[in-house]
Scaffold this active site. Sequence first.
Site, PDB file in Angstrom:
ATOM      1  N   TYR A   1      44.235  78.081  57.119  1.00 50.85           N
ATOM      2  CA  TYR A   1      43.602  77.328  59.023  1.00 50.85           C
ATOM      3  C   TYR A   1      44.654  76.477  58.985  1.00 50.85           C
ATOM      4  O   TYR A   1      45.772  76.100  58.881  1.00 50.85           O
ATOM      5  CB  TYR A   1      42.462  76.005  57.934  1.00 50.85           C
ATOM      6  CG  TYR A   1      40.886  76.005  57.365  1.00 50.85           C
ATOM      7  CD1 TYR A   1      40.906  76.870  58.394  1.00 50.85           C
ATOM      8  CD2 TYR A   1      40.608  75.841  56.723  1.00 50.85           C
ATOM      9  CE1 TYR A   1      39.329  77.603  58.055  1.00 50.85           C
ATOM     10  CE2 TYR A   1      39.440  76.206  56.135  1.00 50.85           C
ATOM     11  CZ  TYR A   1      38.426  76.426  56.853  1.00 50.85           C
ATOM     12  OH  TYR A   1      37.113  76.685  57.477  1.00 50.85           O
TER      13      TYR A   1
ATOM     14  N   ARG B   1      40.524  38.978  45.070  1.00 56.15           N
ATOM     15  CA  ARG B   1      39.688  39.849  44.836  1.00 56.15           C
ATOM     16  C   ARG B   1      39.302  38.840  44.645  1.00 56.15           C
ATOM     17  O   ARG B   1      38.042  38.089  45.282  1.00 56.15           O
ATOM     18  CB  ARG B   1      40.705  41.196  44.295  1.00 56.15           C
ATOM     19  CG  ARG B   1      39.314  42.077  44.100  1.00 56.15           C
ATOM     20  CD  ARG B   1      39.982  43.300  44.142  1.00 56.15           C
ATOM     21  NE  ARG B   1      39.405  43.526  42.556  1.00 56.15           N
ATOM     22  CZ  ARG B   1      40.188  44.403  41.451  1.00 56.15           C
ATOM     23  NH1 ARG B   1      40.738  45.683  41.877  1.00 56.15           N
ATOM     24  NH2 ARG B   1      39.938  44.375  40.386  1.00 56.15           N
TER      25      ARG B   1
ATOM     26  N   MET C   1      37.708  73.630  51.647  1.00 60.11           N
ATOM     27  CA  MET C   1      37.356  72.517  50.918  1.00 60.11           C
ATOM     28  C   MET C   1      36.972  73.918  49.400  1.00 60.11           C
ATOM     29  O   MET C   1      36.970  72.913  48.422  1.00 60.11           O
ATOM     30  CB  MET C   1      35.716  73.004  51.680  1.00 60.11           C
ATOM     31  CG  MET C   1      34.546  72.472  50.997  1.00 60.11           C
ATOM     32  SD  MET C   1      33.456  72.555  52.076  1.00 60.11           S
ATOM     33  CE  MET C   1      33.412  71.415  53.054  1.00 60.11           C
TER      34      MET C   1
ATOM     35  N   LYS D   1      33.834  52.542  34.073  1.00 56.86           N
ATOM     36  CA  LYS D   1      33.465  52.119  35.369  1.00 56.86           C
ATOM     37  C   LYS D   1      33.610  53.890  36.077  1.00 56.86           C
ATOM     38  O   LYS D   1      34.480  53.912  35.536  1.00 56.86           O
ATOM     39  CB  LYS D   1      34.104  50.639  36.077  1.00 56.86           C
ATOM     40  CG  LYS D   1      35.765  51.251  36.176  1.00 56.86           C
ATOM     41  CD  LYS D   1      36.038  49.929  37.138  1.00 56.86           C
ATOM     42  CE  LYS D   1      37.454  49.922  36.810  1.00 56.86           C
ATOM     43  NZ  LYS D   1      38.209  48.437  37.342  1.00 56.86           N
TER      44      LYS D   1
HETATM   45  C1  PLP Z   1      39.459  48.644  36.726  1.00 57.35           C
HETATM   46  C2  PLP Z   1      39.658  47.205  35.490  1.00 57.35           C
HETATM   47  C3  PLP Z   1      40.511  47.874  34.747  1.00 57.35           C
HETATM   48  C4  PLP Z   1      40.920  48.365  34.285  1.00 57.35           C
HETATM   49  O1  PLP Z   1      41.980  48.886  34.846  1.00 57.35           O
HETATM   50  P1  PLP Z   1      43.493  50.220  34.662  1.00 57.35           P
HETATM   51  O2  PLP Z   1      44.236  49.457  35.569  1.00 57.35           O
HETATM   52  O3  PLP Z   1      42.140  51.438  34.419  1.00 57.35           O
HETATM   53  O4  PLP Z   1      43.270  49.992  32.986  1.00 57.35           O
HETATM   54  C5  PLP Z   1      40.534  46.137  33.889  1.00 57.35           C
HETATM   55  N1  PLP Z   1      40.116  45.116  34.238  1.00 57.35           N
HETATM   56  C6  PLP Z   1      39.254  45.169  35.824  1.00 57.35           C
HETATM   57  C7  PLP Z   1      39.231  43.385  36.206  1.00 57.35           C
HETATM   58  C8  PLP Z   1      39.380  45.979  36.319  1.00 57.35           C
HETATM   59  O5  PLP Z   1      39.315  46.043  37.697  1.00 57.35           O
END
Ligand code: PLP
EC number: 5.1.1.1
Length: 362
Positions: free
Chosen positions: A250, A128, A303, A30
């Site tokens: 800055y 979640r 930046m 992702k």
């Molecule tokens: C992002 C995610 C993972 C991967 O998690 P890591 O801590 O990066 O290994 C696995 N399962 C779900 C549901 C996630 O959202």
Amino acid sequence: MLTIDLAALADNYRDLCARARPAECAAVVKADAYGLGMAQAASALWRAGCRTFFVATIAEGIDLRTLLPDAVIYVLNGLMAGTAMTFQEHGLRPVLNSAAEVRDWAGYCARNRKALPCAVHLDTGMNRLGLSALDVDEIRDADELWEALALSLVMSHLACADDRAHAKNAQQRARFEALRALLPETLTSLANSAGILLGPDYHYDLVRPGVALYGGHPQRQGENPFRAVVHLMGRILQIRHATQGETVGYGATRTLQRPTRIAVVSAGYADGLFRALSAGDGETGLTAYLGPYAAPILGRVSMDLISVDVTEVPEAFCQRGAWVELLGPNVSAHTMAAQAGTIDYEVLTSLGTRATRRYIGG
Ligand SMILES: *Cc1c(COP(=O)(O)O)cnc(C)c1O
């Protein structure tokens, strides 16, 4: 310049496979493979033997499908109303996150007389995404739903796996066992990167590492067992000399305590160097490296630029045009994250799109 070592990525994948065996090791790609480039990362993982992938959104799934026509692809953010046909068209599997999503998918499958694969996500204490115990109760005996779809995975997600001593780990595992026993028999999955390091009790049939693949340190304790995949370099644009009492950057937050040789480096917060890595008077921030020599940041991150102290660095290492290590063998994502008050994940996904990406070891 961002250098991404695909050989190190493949090594990390094989390492995770070995730890998880006999469970299958999937890959979470992702957010553009945590900012490293999904096209290159997913292809390298496929060549290393990975066959199951997780993305967050349908758009990511569609992109990945064009790259890997034969991969199994799960979409973690689940089934939004009206998207079932898109999932089917691209051969994507939704991770169903509520009883309503299970009903929607089953309804779509029934209307099309085709039992399409999907995962069911159980919430075991994170609050979640995922079906609560009540949701499970509501649909566990609805045989018509389970007969309409093809349940290919039951999964949950750990909230505290980065802390191996946390009591919530065993608690979530127990809830996972109890809830999955109420659903049709299929493959199961609980562990992310940190969960894999918790040991075989947490592996089930399939593990889902993300950050460990990309060289992040999944747990708070101990040495990072995984290889660094990302190297961020900036170039020295200018060397300047300033006298004691002058200020840098800055806000004039840093007053020089001695005559100082300063290297101005072409990287800033737009390249993923958090402003929290700044160092005003009495503070320490980012430490860059020129070869083996440390060069602490002076003042604020801008930046596009930072200034580092190269007074102690031999001149041969700090010429105009020389490369400076910002993330690499001497500065891990974990170190940078700790310094900026964040986590490896945010460091990796913030590396920005401006830097030229160079892939090696592919
Ligand atoms: C992002 C995610 C993972 C991967 O998690 P890591 O801590 O990066 O290994 C696995 N399962 C779900 C549901 C996630 O959202």
